[in-house]
Design a protein around this motif. Sequence first.
Motif, PDB file in Angstrom:
ATOM      1  N   VAL A 281       0.846  -1.198   0.000  1.00 16.11           N
ATOM      2  CA  VAL A 281       0.000   0.000   0.000  1.00 16.11           C
ATOM      3  C   VAL A 281       0.881   1.247   0.000  1.00 16.11           C
ATOM      4  O   VAL A 281       0.718   2.151  -0.827  1.00 16.11           O
ATOM      5  CB  VAL A 281      -0.949   0.027   1.219  1.00 16.11           C
ATOM      6  N   VAL A 282       1.825   1.301   0.923  1.00  7.29           N
ATOM      7  CA  VAL A 282       2.702   2.462   1.037  1.00  7.29           C
ATOM      8  C   VAL A 282       3.543   2.612  -0.229  1.00  7.29           C
ATOM      9  O   VAL A 282       3.707   3.724  -0.751  1.00  7.29           O
ATOM     10  CB  VAL A 282       3.588   2.361   2.298  1.00  7.29           C
ATOM     11  N   SER A 283       4.050   1.500  -0.765  1.00  8.92           N
ATOM     12  CA  SER A 283       4.839   1.540  -2.005  1.00  8.92           C
ATOM     13  C   SER A 283       4.004   2.092  -3.157  1.00  8.92           C
ATOM     14  O   SER A 283       4.494   2.890  -3.958  1.00  8.92           O
ATOM     15  CB  SER A 283       5.332   0.140  -2.374  1.00  8.92           C
ATOM     16  N   PHE A 284       2.762   1.679  -3.232  1.00  5.99           N
ATOM     17  CA  PHE A 284       1.869   2.165  -4.278  1.00  5.99           C
ATOM     18  C   PHE A 284       1.734   3.685  -4.201  1.00  5.99           C
ATOM     19  O   PHE A 284       1.879   4.391  -5.201  1.00  5.99           O
ATOM     20  CB  PHE A 284       0.495   1.494  -4.152  1.00  5.99           C
ATOM     21  N   PHE A 285       1.465   4.204  -3.005  1.00  8.45           N
ATOM     22  CA  PHE A 285       1.284   5.645  -2.851  1.00  8.45           C
ATOM     23  C   PHE A 285       2.583   6.401  -3.105  1.00  8.45           C
ATOM     24  O   PHE A 285       2.568   7.507  -3.648  1.00  8.45           O
ATOM     25  CB  PHE A 285       0.690   5.986  -1.489  1.00  8.45           C
ATOM     26  N   ALA A 286       3.703   5.807  -2.739  1.00  5.61           N
ATOM     27  CA  ALA A 286       4.997   6.450  -3.001  1.00  5.61           C
ATOM     28  C   ALA A 286       5.250   6.518  -4.511  1.00  5.61           C
ATOM     29  O   ALA A 286       5.656   7.560  -5.033  1.00  5.61           O
ATOM     30  CB  ALA A 286       6.115   5.695  -2.301  1.00  5.61           C
ATOM     31  N   LYS A 287       5.004   5.434  -5.215  1.00  5.67           N
ATOM     32  CA  LYS A 287       5.206   5.406  -6.670  1.00  5.67           C
ATOM     33  C   LYS A 287       4.270   6.370  -7.381  1.00  5.67           C
ATOM     34  O   LYS A 287       4.632   6.964  -8.390  1.00  5.67           O
ATOM     35  CB  LYS A 287       5.003   3.990  -7.214  1.00  5.67           C
ATOM     36  N   GLU A 288       3.072   6.525  -6.868  1.00  5.18           N
ATOM     37  CA  GLU A 288       2.090   7.433  -7.468  1.00  5.18           C
ATOM     38  C   GLU A 288       2.315   8.880  -7.028  1.00  5.18           C
ATOM     39  O   GLU A 288       1.564   9.765  -7.422  1.00  5.18           O
ATOM     40  CB  GLU A 288       0.661   6.999  -7.084  1.00  5.18           C
ATOM     41  N   GLU A 289       3.335   9.085  -6.185  1.00  3.50           N
ATOM     42  CA  GLU A 289       3.659  10.401  -5.638  1.00  3.50           C
ATOM     43  C   GLU A 289       2.482  11.012  -4.884  1.00  3.50           C
ATOM     44  O   GLU A 289       2.218  12.213  -4.946  1.00  3.50           O
ATOM     45  CB  GLU A 289       4.172  11.334  -6.737  1.00  3.50           C
ATOM     46  N   LYS A 290       1.769  10.164  -4.159  1.00  2.00           N
ATOM     47  CA  LYS A 290       0.635  10.598  -3.339  1.00  2.00           C
ATOM     48  C   LYS A 290       1.033  10.766  -1.876  1.00  2.00           C
ATOM     49  O   LYS A 290       0.211  11.143  -1.052  1.00  2.00           O
ATOM     50  CB  LYS A 290      -0.512   9.583  -3.417  1.00  2.00           C
ATOM     51  N   ILE A 291       2.290  10.430  -1.564  1.00  2.00           N
ATOM     52  CA  ILE A 291       2.776  10.551  -0.191  1.00  2.00           C
ATOM     53  C   ILE A 291       4.196  11.104  -0.257  1.00  2.00           C
ATOM     54  O   ILE A 291       4.984  10.708  -1.106  1.00  2.00           O
ATOM     55  CB  ILE A 291       2.704   9.186   0.543  1.00  2.00           C
ATOM     56  N   SER A 292       4.485  12.038   0.634  1.00  5.96           N
ATOM     57  CA  SER A 292       5.795  12.680   0.627  1.00  5.96           C
ATOM     58  C   SER A 292       6.762  11.953   1.565  1.00  5.96           C
ATOM     59  O   SER A 292       6.353  11.162   2.415  1.00  5.96           O
ATOM     60  CB  SER A 292       5.663  14.134   1.058  1.00  5.96           C
TER      61      SER A 292
END
Length: 119
Positions: free
Chosen positions: A93-104
């Motif tokens: 989940v966290v990797s997905f958001f990091a790749k999508e640049e949705k989490i800093s």
Amino acid sequence: MQKLTNKEEEIMHILWKLEKAFVKDILAEIIEDKPHYNTLSTIVRNLEDKGYVSHTAYGKTHQYFPIIKKEDYRKRFFNTAIDNYFNSSYKNVVSFFAKEEKISVEELKEIINLIENNK
């Protein structure tokens, strides 16, 4: 807890916000794709049949209120999404958001800090 349709979920968000509402109150909160009053009434009754909503009767009129807490629904929704789309892995989940640049990076550091302080 039965799965909700998109429209049922929209109605639940309105009920969580209002806490108690008549069908006309719910209808007034819908901005796009307003259903007909009778259609909305049917959706609310379906939510009641599914155990999400109850009502207080005032003669022939019903005031509806949620009996499932938003937090309980959120937990169920996220757990199902994580199981179905991320192989039950919060790392995915966290990797997905990091790749999508949705989490800093700062937000990731905050998450790490929360995890470390909860031990």
